[in-house]
Design a protein around this motif. Structure first.
Motif, PDB file in Angstrom:
ATOM      1  N   MET A   1       0.843  -1.190   0.000  1.00 63.72           N
ATOM      2  CA  MET A   1       0.000   0.000   0.000  1.00 63.72           C
ATOM      3  C   MET A   1       0.877   1.238   0.000  1.00 63.72           C
ATOM      4  SD  MET A   1      -2.759   1.073   2.911  1.00 63.72           S
ATOM      5  CE  MET A   1      -3.257   2.760   3.141  1.00 63.72           C
ATOM      6  N   HIS A   2       0.581   2.170  -0.894  1.00 66.83           N
ATOM      7  CA  HIS A   2       1.343   3.408  -0.971  1.00 66.83           C
ATOM      8  C   HIS A   2       0.377   4.585  -0.920  1.00 66.83           C
ATOM      9  CE1 HIS A   2       4.933   1.129  -2.000  1.00 66.83           C
ATOM     10  NE2 HIS A   2       4.213   0.476  -2.886  1.00 66.83           N
ATOM     11  N   PRO A   3       0.740   5.650  -0.192  1.00 67.45           N
ATOM     12  CA  PRO A   3      -0.176   6.792  -0.106  1.00 67.45           C
ATOM     13  C   PRO A   3      -0.371   7.445  -1.465  1.00 67.45           C
ATOM     14  CG  PRO A   3       1.952   7.337   0.871  1.00 67.45           C
ATOM     15  CD  PRO A   3       1.969   5.863   0.594  1.00 67.45           C
ATOM     16  N   THR A   4      -1.576   7.928  -1.701  1.00 65.45           N
ATOM     17  CA  THR A   4      -1.957   8.546  -2.972  1.00 65.45           C
ATOM     18  C   THR A   4      -1.690  10.046  -2.918  1.00 65.45           C
ATOM     19  OG1 THR A   4      -3.699   6.900  -3.238  1.00 65.45           O
ATOM     20  CG2 THR A   4      -3.878   8.917  -4.561  1.00 65.45           C
ATOM     21  N   LEU A   5      -1.191  10.601  -4.014  1.00 64.14           N
ATOM     22  CA  LEU A   5      -1.019  12.044  -4.114  1.00 64.14           C
ATOM     23  C   LEU A   5      -2.406  12.680  -4.214  1.00 64.14           C
ATOM     24  CD1 LEU A   5       0.837  14.539  -4.451  1.00 64.14           C
ATOM     25  CD2 LEU A   5       0.720  14.143  -6.922  1.00 64.14           C
ATOM     26  N   VAL A   6      -2.806  13.408  -3.176  1.00 64.85           N
ATOM     27  CA  VAL A   6      -4.134  14.034  -3.178  1.00 64.85           C
ATOM     28  C   VAL A   6      -4.049  15.545  -3.378  1.00 64.85           C
ATOM     29  CG1 VAL A   6      -5.164  12.229  -1.749  1.00 64.85           C
ATOM     30  CG2 VAL A   6      -4.188  14.264  -0.648  1.00 64.85           C
ATOM     31  N   PHE A   7      -2.826  16.094  -3.267  1.00 67.86           N
ATOM     32  CA  PHE A   7      -2.674  17.536  -3.500  1.00 67.86           C
ATOM     33  C   PHE A   7      -1.259  17.837  -3.982  1.00 67.86           C
ATOM     34  CE2 PHE A   7      -1.166  21.688  -2.041  1.00 67.86           C
ATOM     35  CZ  PHE A   7      -2.083  22.512  -2.685  1.00 67.86           C
ATOM     36  N   ASP A   8      -1.161  18.690  -5.011  1.00 67.86           N
ATOM     37  CA  ASP A   8       0.112  19.158  -5.536  1.00 67.86           C
ATOM     38  C   ASP A   8      -0.052  20.639  -5.878  1.00 67.86           C
ATOM     39  OD1 ASP A   8       2.492  19.710  -6.821  1.00 67.86           O
ATOM     40  OD2 ASP A   8       2.468  17.916  -8.073  1.00 67.86           O
ATOM     41  N   ALA A   9       0.746  21.495  -5.243  1.00 67.19           N
ATOM     42  CA  ALA A   9       0.602  22.936  -5.421  1.00 67.19           C
ATOM     43  C   ALA A   9       1.186  23.455  -6.725  1.00 67.19           C
ATOM     44  CB  ALA A   9       1.251  23.670  -4.247  1.00 67.19           C
ATOM     45  N   ALA A  10       1.891  22.590  -7.464  1.00 65.79           N
ATOM     46  CA  ALA A  10       2.547  23.043  -8.690  1.00 65.79           C
ATOM     47  C   ALA A  10       1.531  23.681  -9.640  1.00 65.79           C
ATOM     48  CB  ALA A  10       3.235  21.869  -9.379  1.00 65.79           C
ATOM     49  N   ALA A  42       4.414  22.595  -2.362  1.00 62.27           N
ATOM     50  CA  ALA A  42       3.751  21.737  -1.375  1.00 62.27           C
ATOM     51  C   ALA A  42       3.086  20.519  -2.018  1.00 62.27           C
ATOM     52  CB  ALA A  42       2.707  22.529  -0.598  1.00 62.27           C
ATOM     53  N   THR A  43       3.151  19.395  -1.299  1.00 64.74           N
ATOM     54  CA  THR A  43       2.461  18.171  -1.713  1.00 64.74           C
ATOM     55  C   THR A  43       1.859  17.498  -0.483  1.00 64.74           C
ATOM     56  OG1 THR A  43       4.516  16.888  -1.533  1.00 64.74           O
ATOM     57  CG2 THR A  43       3.911  17.702  -3.732  1.00 64.74           C
ATOM     58  N   LEU A  44       0.801  16.734  -0.724  1.00 64.56           N
ATOM     59  CA  LEU A  44       0.171  15.942   0.327  1.00 64.56           C
ATOM     60  C   LEU A  44      -0.179  14.579  -0.242  1.00 64.56           C
ATOM     61  CD1 LEU A  44      -1.170  15.521   3.102  1.00 64.56           C
ATOM     62  CD2 LEU A  44      -3.212  16.654   2.203  1.00 64.56           C
ATOM     63  N   PHE A  45       0.427  13.543   0.328  1.00 60.47           N
ATOM     64  CA  PHE A  45       0.098  12.161   0.001  1.00 60.47           C
ATOM     65  C   PHE A  45      -0.689  11.594   1.177  1.00 60.47           C
ATOM     66  CE2 PHE A  45       3.734  13.116  -2.560  1.00 60.47           C
ATOM     67  CZ  PHE A  45       3.647  12.337  -3.701  1.00 60.47           C
ATOM     68  N   TRP A  46      -1.768  10.845   0.873  1.00 59.89           N
ATOM     69  CA  TRP A  46      -2.643  10.401   1.967  1.00 59.89           C
ATOM     70  C   TRP A  46      -3.369   9.132   1.541  1.00 59.89           C
ATOM     71  CZ3 TRP A  46      -5.293  14.664   5.221  1.00 59.89           C
ATOM     72  CH2 TRP A  46      -5.913  14.109   6.330  1.00 59.89           C
ATOM     73  N   GLU A  47      -3.303   8.123   2.378  1.00 58.88           N
ATOM     74  CA  GLU A  47      -4.061   6.895   2.147  1.00 58.88           C
ATOM     75  C   GLU A  47      -4.644   6.436   3.477  1.00 58.88           C
ATOM     76  OE1 GLU A  47      -5.642   4.075  -0.425  1.00 58.88           O
ATOM     77  OE2 GLU A  47      -4.225   5.656  -0.973  1.00 58.88           O
ATOM     78  N   THR A  48      -5.932   6.138   3.486  1.00 57.10           N
ATOM     79  CA  THR A  48      -6.595   5.628   4.686  1.00 57.10           C
ATOM     80  C   THR A  48      -7.232   4.287   4.364  1.00 57.10           C
ATOM     81  OG1 THR A  48      -7.035   7.828   5.607  1.00 57.10           O
ATOM     82  CG2 THR A  48      -8.436   6.028   6.374  1.00 57.10           C
ATOM     83  N   ILE A  55      -8.428   1.463  11.751  1.00 56.10           N
ATOM     84  CA  ILE A  55      -8.392   2.427  10.653  1.00 56.10           C
ATOM     85  C   ILE A  55      -7.013   3.056  10.692  1.00 56.10           C
ATOM     86  CG2 ILE A  55      -9.338   4.551   9.682  1.00 56.10           C
ATOM     87  CD1 ILE A  55     -12.004   3.835  10.932  1.00 56.10           C
ATOM     88  N   VAL A  56      -6.253   2.882   9.622  1.00 56.77           N
ATOM     89  CA  VAL A  56      -4.870   3.356   9.579  1.00 56.77           C
ATOM     90  C   VAL A  56      -4.707   4.316   8.416  1.00 56.77           C
ATOM     91  CG1 VAL A  56      -2.450   2.699   9.398  1.00 56.77           C
ATOM     92  CG2 VAL A  56      -4.044   1.205  10.588  1.00 56.77           C
ATOM     93  N   SER A  57      -4.042   5.438   8.673  1.00 57.61           N
ATOM     94  CA  SER A  57      -3.750   6.420   7.632  1.00 57.61           C
ATOM     95  C   SER A  57      -2.244   6.573   7.491  1.00 57.61           C
ATOM     96  CB  SER A  57      -4.365   7.783   7.966  1.00 57.61           C
ATOM     97  OG  SER A  57      -5.775   7.702   8.012  1.00 57.61           O
ATOM     98  N   ASP A  58      -1.778   6.639   6.247  1.00 57.28           N
ATOM     99  CA  ASP A  58      -0.374   6.898   5.912  1.00 57.28           C
ATOM    100  C   ASP A  58      -0.344   8.280   5.271  1.00 57.28           C
ATOM    101  OD1 ASP A  58       2.207   6.988   4.938  1.00 57.28           O
ATOM    102  OD2 ASP A  58       2.188   4.941   4.183  1.00 57.28           O
ATOM    103  N   ILE A  59       0.340   9.244   5.911  1.00 54.00           N
ATOM    104  CA  ILE A  59       0.277  10.649   5.500  1.00 54.00           C
ATOM    105  C   ILE A  59       1.700  11.183   5.303  1.00 54.00           C
ATOM    106  CG2 ILE A  59      -0.532  12.964   6.117  1.00 54.00           C
ATOM    107  CD1 ILE A  59      -2.531  11.548   8.035  1.00 54.00           C
ATOM    108  N   ARG A  60       1.933  11.820   4.144  1.00 51.03           N
ATOM    109  CA  ARG A  60       3.228  12.457   3.849  1.00 51.03           C
ATOM    110  C   ARG A  60       2.963  13.902   3.445  1.00 51.03           C
ATOM    111  NH1 ARG A  60       6.985   7.961   2.663  1.00 51.03           N
ATOM    112  NH2 ARG A  60       5.743   6.046   2.851  1.00 51.03           N
TER     113      ARG A  60
END
Length: 341
Positions: A1-10, A42-48, A55-60
């Protein structure tokens, strides 16, 4: 399981990037107020994921400065323990009015409904969040006189074991068969139990530990029998071979008032069923399964606790579900938070 890119400020200018990030975070964490500044990179990677009873979340996070704030309110998950394990970077935590710094390898530890502030300084941060029902961890003194520390540093022996476990779980969650999730959940819960028990043994006497375990068993018993409208303190006492008075004493040591706890847990159970069902399941039948003797009593209690009638709650929950489904960012299986009174 790898966190998904949910936000990219580029490519986004201000205030668009802050507005977009804020909407994403509020969709995933509806109980949090968001106050952040967002850098161009800025970037936000997030998988729940929900697996077993976790319930586990992986957040970068990178390039985000500011804080998330949550006032104390009933958790949408019911009685839970929340662990935030910082893998890299550092996170500032204010829990119940006290400031802490969780550096790499540390664990922040709270009730699911505790007031808290999470601060980010703009540097890269990788963290895991674990939500576990209190009924699974068996020992928990989060509100009692012997509550464990809010942040446990990386040199604690159980912290390293939990970190290694989570890395393994996330590395193997997707390619393995579904049963792996149950095995991984059981293993993680056992580690968390050991971790909490070790913290409790450092701050409490053996008698205190026994009292915490008894309080957990009582809460578990209540949760298993919520559908019984005749559940009373005497029934609980008889099931645990203690006096009726001692039921109140043992719970009040952990700031739990029996009547309020039973009423809140019944309403949370009913709220979850209202969220999951449509009009073909009547509110009267939901009231009975939640342990209320009649629909009128249920309606009064539900509105007093949430500010909404059961039917209005159901409509609002379905509207939110449709909206977050359209956005495509909300984790599945979570109940909308109960608004504070």
């Amino acid at each position: 399981m790898h966190p998904t890119l949910v936000f990219d400020a580029a490519g986004l200018s201000e205030p668009a990037r802050t507005q977009q990030l804020t909407e994403i975070v509020r969709t995933r964490l509806p109980t949090m107020d968001v106050h952040v500044a967002v850098a161009e990179h800025a970037t936000l990677f997030w998988e729940t994921r929900a697996f077993g009873n976790l319930i586990v979340s992986d957040i970068r996070i990178d390039g985000i400065t500011g804080f998330l704030r949550r006032d104390q309110l009933p958790s949408p998950f019911g009685e839970v323990v929340r662990l935030n394990l910082v893998d890299t970077g550092e996170v500032g935590l204010r829990i119940e009015g006290r400031d802490h710094l969780a550096r790499a390898g540390a664990i922040g530890l709270t009730d699911g409904d505790a007031a808290m502030i999470v601060r980010f300084g703009g540097e890269p941060v990788h963290m895991w969040s674990i939500v576990i029902p209190v009924s699974e961890v068996k020992v928990w003194a989060g509100r009692g006189p012997n509550r464990p520390p809010a942040v446990v540093d990386a040199d604690h022996p159980w912290v390293a074991a939990l970190g290694a476990n989570l890395r393994s779980v996330f590395a193997h969650l997707e390619p393995e068969p579904p049963a792996f999730g149950d095995y991984a959940s059981d293993a993680t819960i056992m580690l968390v139990r050991g971790f909490l028990a070790s913290l409790l043994s450092e701050t409490a006497s053996p008698r205190d530990v026994d009292a915490v375990e008894l309080a957990s068993r009582i809460r578990n018993y209540i949760d298993r029998h919520l559908d019984d409208p005749d559940l009373t303190a005497q029934r609980i006492a008889d099931a645990h071979h203690i006096s009726r008075r001692y039921v109140y004493v043992i719970l009040e040591r952990h700031e739990i008032r029996l009547g309020e706890y039973m009423r809140r847990r019944r309403i949370e159970r009913a709220a979850e069923e209202l969220r999951r069902t449509d009009g073909s399941t009547t509110i009267a039948s939901i009231a009975v399964r939640a342990g209320f003797s009649d629909q009128a009593h249920f309606g009064r209690a539900f509105r007093a606790h949430t500010g909404l009638t059961p039917s209005a709650w159901r409509r609002e929950a379905r509207t939110k579900a449709l909206r977050t489904s359209a956005i495509g960012t909300a984790p599945q299986g979570k109940t909308p938070p109960i608004p504070p009174r």
